[in-house]
Design a protein around this motif. Sequence first.
Motif, PDB file in Angstrom:
ATOM      1  N   CYS A 192      65.628  22.148  45.684  1.00 25.98           N
ATOM      2  CA  CYS A 192      65.617  21.929  44.170  1.00 25.98           C
ATOM      3  C   CYS A 192      65.682  19.876  44.519  1.00 25.98           C
ATOM      4  O   CYS A 192      65.338  19.914  45.670  1.00 25.98           O
ATOM      5  CB  CYS A 192      66.934  22.492  43.774  1.00 25.98           C
ATOM      6  SG  CYS A 192      68.608  21.998  44.248  1.00 25.98           S
ATOM      7  N   CYS A 212      61.345  27.168  46.078  1.00 28.81           N
ATOM      8  CA  CYS A 212      61.769  26.750  45.181  1.00 28.81           C
ATOM      9  C   CYS A 212      62.322  26.678  43.956  1.00 28.81           C
ATOM     10  O   CYS A 212      62.161  27.755  44.117  1.00 28.81           O
ATOM     11  CB  CYS A 212      60.188  25.750  45.463  1.00 28.81           C
ATOM     12  SG  CYS A 212      59.307  24.741  47.237  1.00 28.81           S
ATOM     13  N   ASP A 217      62.009  25.456  40.651  1.00 23.33           N
ATOM     14  CA  ASP A 217      61.076  25.046  40.378  1.00 23.33           C
ATOM     15  C   ASP A 217      59.450  24.304  40.655  1.00 23.33           C
ATOM     16  O   ASP A 217      59.611  24.580  41.612  1.00 23.33           O
ATOM     17  CB  ASP A 217      61.388  24.494  38.887  1.00 23.33           C
ATOM     18  CG  ASP A 217      61.929  22.790  39.019  1.00 23.33           C
ATOM     19  OD1 ASP A 217      60.739  22.440  39.625  1.00 23.33           O
ATOM     20  OD2 ASP A 217      62.928  21.935  38.175  1.00 23.33           O
ATOM     21  N   ALA A 218      58.195  24.776  39.668  1.00 22.44           N
ATOM     22  CA  ALA A 218      57.047  24.200  40.214  1.00 22.44           C
ATOM     23  C   ALA A 218      57.297  22.644  40.928  1.00 22.44           C
ATOM     24  O   ALA A 218      56.183  22.272  41.829  1.00 22.44           O
ATOM     25  CB  ALA A 218      56.598  24.281  38.758  1.00 22.44           C
ATOM     26  N   LEU A 258      57.904  29.618  44.740  1.00 21.82           N
ATOM     27  CA  LEU A 258      58.745  30.204  44.005  1.00 21.82           C
ATOM     28  C   LEU A 258      59.935  30.761  44.366  1.00 21.82           C
ATOM     29  O   LEU A 258      59.701  31.975  44.800  1.00 21.82           O
ATOM     30  CB  LEU A 258      58.391  30.028  42.742  1.00 21.82           C
ATOM     31  CG  LEU A 258      57.458  28.764  41.650  1.00 21.82           C
ATOM     32  CD1 LEU A 258      57.433  29.058  40.394  1.00 21.82           C
ATOM     33  CD2 LEU A 258      58.617  27.732  41.838  1.00 21.82           C
ATOM     34  N   GLU A 283      60.666  30.133  36.756  1.00 27.53           N
ATOM     35  CA  GLU A 283      61.561  29.047  37.931  1.00 27.53           C
ATOM     36  C   GLU A 283      63.097  29.034  37.193  1.00 27.53           C
ATOM     37  O   GLU A 283      63.226  30.266  35.581  1.00 27.53           O
ATOM     38  CB  GLU A 283      60.919  28.370  36.815  1.00 27.53           C
ATOM     39  CG  GLU A 283      59.659  27.307  37.042  1.00 27.53           C
ATOM     40  CD  GLU A 283      59.279  26.498  36.264  1.00 27.53           C
ATOM     41  OE1 GLU A 283      58.633  25.029  36.923  1.00 27.53           O
ATOM     42  OE2 GLU A 283      58.880  26.370  35.049  1.00 27.53           O
TER      43      GLU A 283
END
Length: 160
Positions: free
Chosen positions: A7, A86, A88-89, A109, A121
């Motif tokens: 993140c 991950c 978020d984008a 993601l 997300e």
Amino acid sequence: MRLLVVCLGNICRSPLAEGLLRHHLEQVGLEDRVEVDSAGTGGWHVGEPPDRRTVRNAARHGLDLQGLRARKLCSADYHRFDWLLCADASNLSDVRRRAPAGATARHALLLEWAGMGQGAEIPDPYTGGPEAFEHVFTLVDAAARRIVARLADRTLPVDA
């Protein structure tokens, strides 16, 4: 299998995901087969524990995150881990942009990799109140449960 959750600052979403993945892996006896860690794309909080609100909310659910410390994503992570998952984008874009030559880790993601929807997300709760942290806990817990079920079911692919 080696999973790194990423993140922005490694104090809210990714340490929570690390803790939940570890917890659910232990529940099904996979803790020795799957390595989990977390990192942030930024280095503002290196060495610090997770955000106190994340720690407090996780503790209400019986999850102890106090031993975790923030760290920044590094070049070695692209070779050490199989997947960089991950929040978020924006994190995914940063991870892709920073990939060193010859990187072997794949990236996605986290929620999407968990099968929770194309482009899904995890919102950053940092500027929100208790309800934002609870919402993130609910999302990440569901994702961690799905990921662990996927890893436990040897008939399901884990490469996509």
